[in-house]
Design a protein around this motif. Structure first.
Motif, mmCIF file in Angstrom:
data_model
loop_
_atom_site.group_PDB
_atom_site.id
_atom_site.type_symbol
_atom_site.label_atom_id
_atom_site.label_comp_id
_atom_site.label_asym_id
_atom_site.label_seq_id
_atom_site.Cartn_x
_atom_site.Cartn_y
_atom_site.Cartn_z
ATOM 1 N N ARG A 1 8.689 2.380 -8.450
ATOM 2 C CA ARG A 1 7.552 2.991 -7.755
ATOM 3 C C ARG A 1 7.742 2.918 -6.239
ATOM 4 O O ARG A 1 7.336 3.837 -5.512
ATOM 5 C CB ARG A 1 6.242 2.312 -8.165
ATOM 6 C CG ARG A 1 5.846 2.603 -9.613
ATOM 7 C CD ARG A 1 4.412 2.151 -9.886
ATOM 8 N NE ARG A 1 4.252 0.714 -9.736
ATOM 9 C CZ ARG A 1 4.446 -0.164 -10.707
ATOM 10 N NH1 ARG A 1 4.841 0.249 -11.909
ATOM 11 N NH2 ARG A 1 4.254 -1.465 -10.512
ATOM 12 N N THR A 2 8.367 1.848 -5.767
ATOM 13 C CA THR A 2 8.633 1.720 -4.329
ATOM 14 C C THR A 2 9.630 2.775 -3.862
ATOM 15 O O THR A 2 9.526 3.311 -2.752
ATOM 16 C CB THR A 2 9.183 0.314 -4.015
ATOM 17 O OG1 THR A 2 8.209 -0.659 -4.403
ATOM 18 C CG2 THR A 2 9.480 0.160 -2.531
ATOM 19 N N ARG B 1 8.780 2.709 -18.722
ATOM 20 C CA ARG B 1 7.763 2.594 -17.684
ATOM 21 C C ARG B 1 8.443 2.296 -16.354
ATOM 22 O O ARG B 1 9.356 1.474 -16.297
ATOM 23 C CB ARG B 1 6.781 1.460 -18.004
ATOM 24 C CG ARG B 1 6.042 1.630 -19.316
ATOM 25 C CD ARG B 1 4.890 2.577 -19.174
ATOM 26 N NE ARG B 1 4.107 2.647 -20.405
ATOM 27 C CZ ARG B 1 3.069 3.455 -20.582
ATOM 28 N NH1 ARG B 1 2.698 4.250 -19.582
ATOM 29 N NH2 ARG B 1 2.413 3.468 -21.708
ATOM 30 N N MET B 2 8.011 2.944 -15.286
ATOM 31 C CA MET B 2 8.617 2.699 -13.992
ATOM 32 C C MET B 2 8.220 1.313 -13.488
ATOM 33 O O MET B 2 7.059 0.925 -13.532
ATOM 34 C CB MET B 2 8.178 3.788 -13.005
ATOM 35 C CG MET B 2 8.991 3.816 -11.724
ATOM 36 S SD MET B 2 8.756 5.351 -10.782
ATOM 37 C CE MET B 2 9.759 6.486 -11.745
ATOM 38 N N MET C 1 10.108 5.782 -5.254
ATOM 39 C CA MET C 1 9.723 7.165 -5.530
ATOM 40 C C MET C 1 9.308 7.974 -4.300
ATOM 41 O O MET C 1 9.699 9.143 -4.179
ATOM 42 C CB MET C 1 8.597 7.213 -6.568
ATOM 43 C CG MET C 1 9.082 7.076 -8.006
ATOM 44 S SD MET C 1 10.507 8.125 -8.411
ATOM 45 C CE MET C 1 9.832 9.752 -8.036
ATOM 46 N N HIS D 1 9.057 10.519 -13.051
ATOM 47 C CA HIS D 1 7.810 10.152 -12.376
ATOM 48 C C HIS D 1 6.661 11.052 -12.819
ATOM 49 O O HIS D 1 5.533 10.592 -13.019
ATOM 50 C CB HIS D 1 8.010 10.258 -10.864
ATOM 51 C CG HIS D 1 6.769 10.073 -10.057
ATOM 52 N ND1 HIS D 1 6.090 8.882 -9.987
ATOM 53 C CD2 HIS D 1 6.075 10.942 -9.270
ATOM 54 C CE1 HIS D 1 5.042 9.012 -9.201
ATOM 55 N NE2 HIS D 1 5.011 10.244 -8.755
#
Length: 297
Positions: free
Chosen positions: A63-64, A57-58, A66, A14
């Motif tokens: 992203r949810t 790429r995330m 993290m 991240h």
């Protein structure tokens, strides 16, 4: 269940964005890190990363996840620190984040108040930019953070505005304008000025203030800290334009500070993680900062 090592790898991905850099930061090889990420995606049943031009790429799912990853890892690290403190006879720790100028001007008195009221509390102070300190607060790496800049109502941290800020002209006592009353931004048009970089909230606010009044913004030196601007002014290299905390620091080291203009979109602000219940030492620190600000700003 995610292991601590998996949590650390996800946080590193991240922050750093590449498997190579993330693996190196937590002492893993790149193949081992790649295998761990692939195994993690299989176990979770979701794709955490997508490959774009040979770079991971995330994904939206990643992203949810993290915020929970960061919170879980921060909680584990906090537990480690607390256990270590207990082994050494300390029962609590207060972690404060602060921009550099706040660390030198506000922290000493506030921390003295904490020490008097809670002598067994250990204190850690972490420095950073406003954005870095906000990230620290969100990730529970600091209990409280002091930044320069306003925080939007919908931001990811809880905030308390401590005081509005103004711009000041800082100069040596032997400067021709040291004794002058009523300086303004217009007076700065023909001066050699030392300013804070645009990357800083106070720096961008300075440029905006000049533009709003139609004053030419001719800078000789740009710096990243108010204390550095004051040091250059002390050497006679020009007039430093700094915010209120910088002006307070300047007068402490024997310089002259004249108020130029109030800043409309900048303030001294306290931040902490949403939903985080402040401990008694943190509340004591907050009250100490408020008392210091009320007395000096």
């Amino acid at each position: 269940m995610l292991s601590r090592r998996e949590l650390k790898l996800l946080r590193a991905m991240h922050t750093l964005g590449t498997v190579t850099a993330a693996a190196a930061s937590i002492d893993m090889t790149q193949p081992a890190a790649s295998a761990m990420l692939k195994d993690l995606e299989i176990r979770l049943g979701v794709a955490l990363f997508s490959r774009e031009k040979r770079r991971l790429r995330m994904t939206a799912q990643g992203r949810t996840l993290m915020p929970e990853v960061l919170n879980a890892l921060a909680a584990l690290e906090s537990a480690d620190r607390l256990a270590n403190d207990m082994r050494h006879g300390t029962v609590a720790r207060l972690v404060i984040g602060a921009v550099a100028i706040a660390a030198s001007s506000l922290l000493p008195a506030a921390l003295a108040r904490v020490r008097a009221a809670h002598p067994s509390v250990a204190v850690t102070v972490r420095a950073g930019t406003a954005l870095e300190i906000i990230d620290m607060a969100v990730e529970h790496r600091v209990d409280l953070g002091i930044i320069i800049g306003k925080v939007a109502d919908n931001h990811r941290v809880t905030s308390l505005t401590l005081a509005p800020l103004s711009l000041y002209a800082v100069m040596r006592e032997d400067h021709p304008w040291a004794g002058r009353v009523g300086l303004s931004l217009t007076d700065m048009a023909d001066q050699t000025i030392i300013v804070l970089a645009d990357a800083l909230p106070a720096g961008s606010a300075t440029r905006a203030a000049f533009d709003a009044q139609g004053v030419p913004y001719r800078t000789m030196v740009e710096v990243m800290q108010s204390s550095a601007a004051c040091a250059l002014a002390a050497e006679g290299l020009g007039v430093a334009i700094v915010e209120s905390l910088g002006a307070h620091y300047a007068t402490r080291v024997g310089l002259v500070a004249h108020k130029l203009v109030a800043l409309e979109n900048s303030a001294l602000t306290l931040v902490w993680a949403p939903g985080h219940v402040l401990s008694a030492p943190a509340i004591c620190f907050r009250d100490g900062v408020l008392e210091k600000v009320a007395a000096n700003m």
